[in-house]
Scaffold this motif. Structure first.
Motif, mmCIF file in Angstrom:
data_model
loop_
_atom_site.group_PDB
_atom_site.id
_atom_site.type_symbol
_atom_site.label_atom_id
_atom_site.label_comp_id
_atom_site.label_asym_id
_atom_site.label_seq_id
_atom_site.Cartn_x
_atom_site.Cartn_y
_atom_site.Cartn_z
ATOM 1 N N PHE A 127 6.295 49.631 -20.791
ATOM 2 C CA PHE A 127 6.294 49.287 -22.207
ATOM 3 C C PHE A 127 5.205 50.058 -22.945
ATOM 4 O O PHE A 127 5.416 50.566 -24.053
ATOM 5 N N ALA A 128 4.029 50.165 -22.351
ATOM 6 C CA ALA A 128 2.927 50.886 -22.986
ATOM 7 C C ALA A 128 3.256 52.364 -23.159
ATOM 8 O O ALA A 128 2.993 52.960 -24.211
ATOM 9 N N ILE A 129 3.831 52.985 -22.116
ATOM 10 C CA ILE A 129 4.196 54.401 -22.196
ATOM 11 C C ILE A 129 5.247 54.623 -23.276
ATOM 12 O O ILE A 129 5.171 55.579 -24.057
ATOM 13 N N MET A 130 6.210 53.726 -23.355
ATOM 14 C CA MET A 130 7.336 53.917 -24.265
ATOM 15 C C MET A 130 7.001 53.551 -25.709
ATOM 16 O O MET A 130 7.342 54.286 -26.637
ATOM 17 N N PHE A 131 6.328 52.426 -25.901
ATOM 18 C CA PHE A 131 6.122 51.921 -27.262
ATOM 19 C C PHE A 131 4.653 51.770 -27.657
ATOM 20 O O PHE A 131 4.362 51.274 -28.739
ATOM 21 N N GLY B 90 11.315 51.652 -13.964
ATOM 22 C CA GLY B 90 10.863 50.869 -15.104
ATOM 23 C C GLY B 90 9.454 51.200 -15.540
ATOM 24 O O GLY B 90 9.111 51.059 -16.715
ATOM 25 N N ALA B 91 8.649 51.663 -14.601
ATOM 26 C CA ALA B 91 7.239 51.929 -14.893
ATOM 27 C C ALA B 91 7.009 53.303 -15.503
ATOM 28 O O ALA B 91 6.110 53.479 -16.334
ATOM 29 N N VAL B 92 7.826 54.307 -15.100
ATOM 30 C CA VAL B 92 7.524 55.684 -15.499
ATOM 31 C C VAL B 92 8.748 56.447 -16.020
ATOM 32 O O VAL B 92 8.721 56.988 -17.135
ATOM 33 N N ILE B 93 9.817 56.519 -15.228
ATOM 34 C CA ILE B 93 10.905 57.453 -15.543
ATOM 35 C C ILE B 93 11.562 57.131 -16.881
ATOM 36 O O ILE B 93 11.613 57.975 -17.793
ATOM 37 N N TYR B 94 12.087 55.926 -17.013
ATOM 38 C CA TYR B 94 12.769 55.529 -18.242
ATOM 39 C C TYR B 94 11.855 55.589 -19.466
ATOM 40 O O TYR B 94 12.257 56.090 -20.525
ATOM 41 N N PRO B 95 10.620 55.108 -19.385
ATOM 42 C CA PRO B 95 9.783 55.042 -20.591
ATOM 43 C C PRO B 95 9.423 56.400 -21.192
ATOM 44 O O PRO B 95 9.219 56.495 -22.404
ATOM 45 N N VAL B 96 9.315 57.434 -20.385
ATOM 46 C CA VAL B 96 8.893 58.741 -20.905
ATOM 47 C C VAL B 96 9.910 59.272 -21.911
ATOM 48 O O VAL B 96 9.567 59.585 -23.062
ATOM 49 N N PHE B 97 11.161 59.375 -21.501
ATOM 50 C CA PHE B 97 12.175 59.862 -22.433
ATOM 51 C C PHE B 97 12.387 58.856 -23.563
ATOM 52 O O PHE B 97 12.614 59.248 -24.716
ATOM 53 N N VAL C 84 12.280 59.482 -27.944
ATOM 54 C CA VAL C 84 13.357 59.209 -28.900
ATOM 55 C C VAL C 84 13.076 57.964 -29.734
ATOM 56 O O VAL C 84 13.269 57.961 -30.949
ATOM 57 N N TRP C 85 12.603 56.892 -29.097
ATOM 58 C CA TRP C 85 12.443 55.603 -29.778
ATOM 59 C C TRP C 85 10.991 55.215 -30.049
ATOM 60 O O TRP C 85 10.734 54.332 -30.859
ATOM 61 N N GLY C 86 10.054 55.848 -29.365
ATOM 62 C CA GLY C 86 8.667 55.430 -29.479
ATOM 63 C C GLY C 86 7.821 56.289 -30.381
ATOM 64 O O GLY C 86 6.588 56.199 -30.349
ATOM 65 N N GLY C 87 8.458 57.149 -31.185
ATOM 66 C CA GLY C 87 7.715 58.028 -32.073
ATOM 67 C C GLY C 87 7.363 59.364 -31.472
ATOM 68 O O GLY C 87 6.574 60.125 -32.038
ATOM 69 N N GLY C 88 7.968 59.688 -30.313
ATOM 70 C CA GLY C 88 7.676 60.941 -29.620
ATOM 71 C C GLY C 88 8.334 62.149 -30.263
ATOM 72 O O GLY C 88 8.989 62.067 -31.304
#
Length: 514
Positions: free
Chosen positions: A120-124, A209-216, A220-224
């Protein structure tokens, strides 16, 4: 005396039936038109709220509507896990039922813990203010780099273990986004089913859940950086994916492709000349029920991605979702019936409906219903042609068609948005003024952004998946031994049979290659 008592009781019953006997101080409101008054507004002087108190209550109610909508749709998405479990188990063999079901169950818990720890932290962690959920601005730590005079967001750093973000909006977002992640996590359990070692799966379940999914997802969704292709380079509104054709489904599909390739085909799948043997699923009714559960949950998946029950576009999104699922199923049924096997294959009907749902997930908020129908029709053909290509040409064994359903049609979904977005929705999306418009409606830049997003997903997720699966293979091994695979994974891996007390000819379930 008895006559008087009887008469009184009769009068009470009669008056109650006609609505004239009330509890003291109450008046029922059967139509609901008088329920809810000024006295229900929180005010220092009950029943006499000030204008500021009314405005505060209205704002609170709006956020409350959004929060309830977010949570209910999140609960619907969570129930999709049951659908995935039934589809995958039904389309595989009976001797592996407990193993396949167990993977689908535990990926929920394992993926959730990974997302809680760091995902969650990595993504958002750098997404910024949560406008529809109360405006909390604490998720504001995005790691960036500057290239060509522009800032590129890479990943967030706020909210590990949900520390420092003890806010109702953040917790609502966490729940909703966690169940989305779980959809991605479970997709490879279908493509790698019937030969994946459970210990290897368990490690993967946490890492995805910890790394792979959150990066991409961050990009797209987290302001990247992918979301900023519009603001930085004038490419439409940047990479747009309303509910996850790429972020969720293509990510899962690419991982499924890499994993299935690395783990190899099931014993007996291919003959020496490379021709494939059919390995039928053991329970088509189970798979059909699972498909309907997924279709039902998709009404949380897509409309819920507004993150706001006050956004009335949800009706358009829901209908587009429904229509695309129908045309996807229809196209698959007719294409198999008329051009492939001369029979309306039930498993392809299932995958056709799911392909339509996957393809409409990105563009569902931005296209007309007629475009949604066309997107579904194309997806129903794509899922079949890609499945045959993957099986026969690439020699990759995908027992449930996960790569075709989620990977191929996830890509088609993001490209379809770049083609068919009609410019009636999305004003200000990703910080770009104006509505989201596709190539066919005048904005070729939007299509370019979608292409960049799709290519990035394939390369980055593919590379990350290869590294993760390779490391897991070195640590514990990806694949079970041949003896256990032939016997079935239920007892050797799980210690119990999926169908206890039922005698099965397990050897007959594995075709003899020649």
């Amino acid at each position: 005396m008895k006559k008087y008592i009887l008469l009184v009781l009769l009068m009470v019953v009669t008056l109650s039936a006609t609505g004239y006997v009330y509890a003291a101080g109450t008046t029922p409101d059967p139509s609901g038109v008088t329920t809810g008054t000024a006295s229900d507004v929180t005010a220092a002087n009950p029943g006499h709220p000030t204008l500021d108190e009314i405005a505060t209550q209205a704002g609170h109610n709006k956020i409350a509507i959004n929060m309830v909508w977010l949570l209910i749709t999140g609960f619907l998405v969570m129930f999709m896990q049951a659908g995935f479990a039934m589809v995958e188990t039904g389309l595989t063999r009976a001797k592996n039922a407990a193993h396949t079901m167990s993977m689908n169950m535990m990926v929920y818990a394992l993926g959730m813990l990974g997302f809680f720890i760091s995902g969650f932290a990595i993504m958002f962690g750098g997404v910024g203010s949560l406008g529809t959920l109360g405006g909390f601005g604490g998720l504001a730590n995005e790691v960036t780099i500057t290239l060509f005079g522009h800032t590129f967001g890479l990943f967030g750093t706020k909210g590990f273990f949900l520390n420092g973000v003890y806010d109702v909006g953040v917790f609502g977002l966490f729940l909703f986004e966690m169940v989305f992640m779980d959809t991605t996590a479970t997709i490879p359990t279908g493509s790698m089913a019937e030969r994946w070692k459970f210990s290897a799966f368990a490690i993967y379940g946490i890492v995805v859940g910890a790394v792979i999914y959150p990066v991409f997802g961050n990009w797209v969704w987290g302001g990247g950086w992918l979301s900023q292709l519009g603001a930085n380079f004038g490419l439409g509104h940047g990479d747009v994916d309303f509910a996850g054709s790429s972020v969720v489904h293509m990510t899962g599909g690419v991982l499924a492709l890499v994993g299935a390739k690395m783990i190899g085909p099931r014993l007996g799948k291919y003959n020496k000349d490379g021709s494939p043997n059919a390995i039928p699923g053991h329970n088509i009714p189970m798979a059909v029920i699972g498909c309907f559960i997924l279709a039902f949950g998709w009404f949380g998946f897509n409309p819920g991605s507004t993150l706001a029950g006050s956004d009335l576009r949800i009706s358009v999104i829901a209908v587009n979702t429904m229509i695309a699922s129908a045309t996807g199923a229809l196209a698959s049924m007719l294409y198999m019936w008329w051009f492939k096997t001369k029979k309306p294959d039930p498993s392809m009907m299932i995958n056709g409906m799911l392909a339509g749902l996957v393809a409409i997930t990105a563009p569902c908020a931005f296209v007309t219903v007629q475009s949604a129908a066309l997107i579904g029709l194309i997806s129903g053909v794509l899922v079949i042609e890609s499945a045959f290509f993957i099986e026969k040409r690439l020699k990759i064994d995908d027992p449930v068609g996960a790569v075709s359903v989620h990977g191929v049609n996830g890509l088609w979904g993001v490209l379809a948005l770049g083609l068919f977005a009609d410019g009636t929705y999305g004003d200000g999306w990703n910080g770009v003024k104006g509505t989201v418009t596709g190539l066919f409606y005048g904005d070729g830049g939007q299509f370019v952004a979608q292409v960049i997003g799709g290519i990035t997903n394939f390369i980055v997720i593919g590379a990350m998946g290869w590294v993760v699966f390779k490391l897991i293979d070195v640590i514990v091994g990806l694949r079970v031994n041949a003896k256990d695979e032939l016997e079935g994974l239920d007892v050797p891996e799980m210690g119990t049979e999926g169908y206890a007390g039922i005698k099965m000819d397990k050897n007959a379930e594995t075709p003899l290659s020649h």
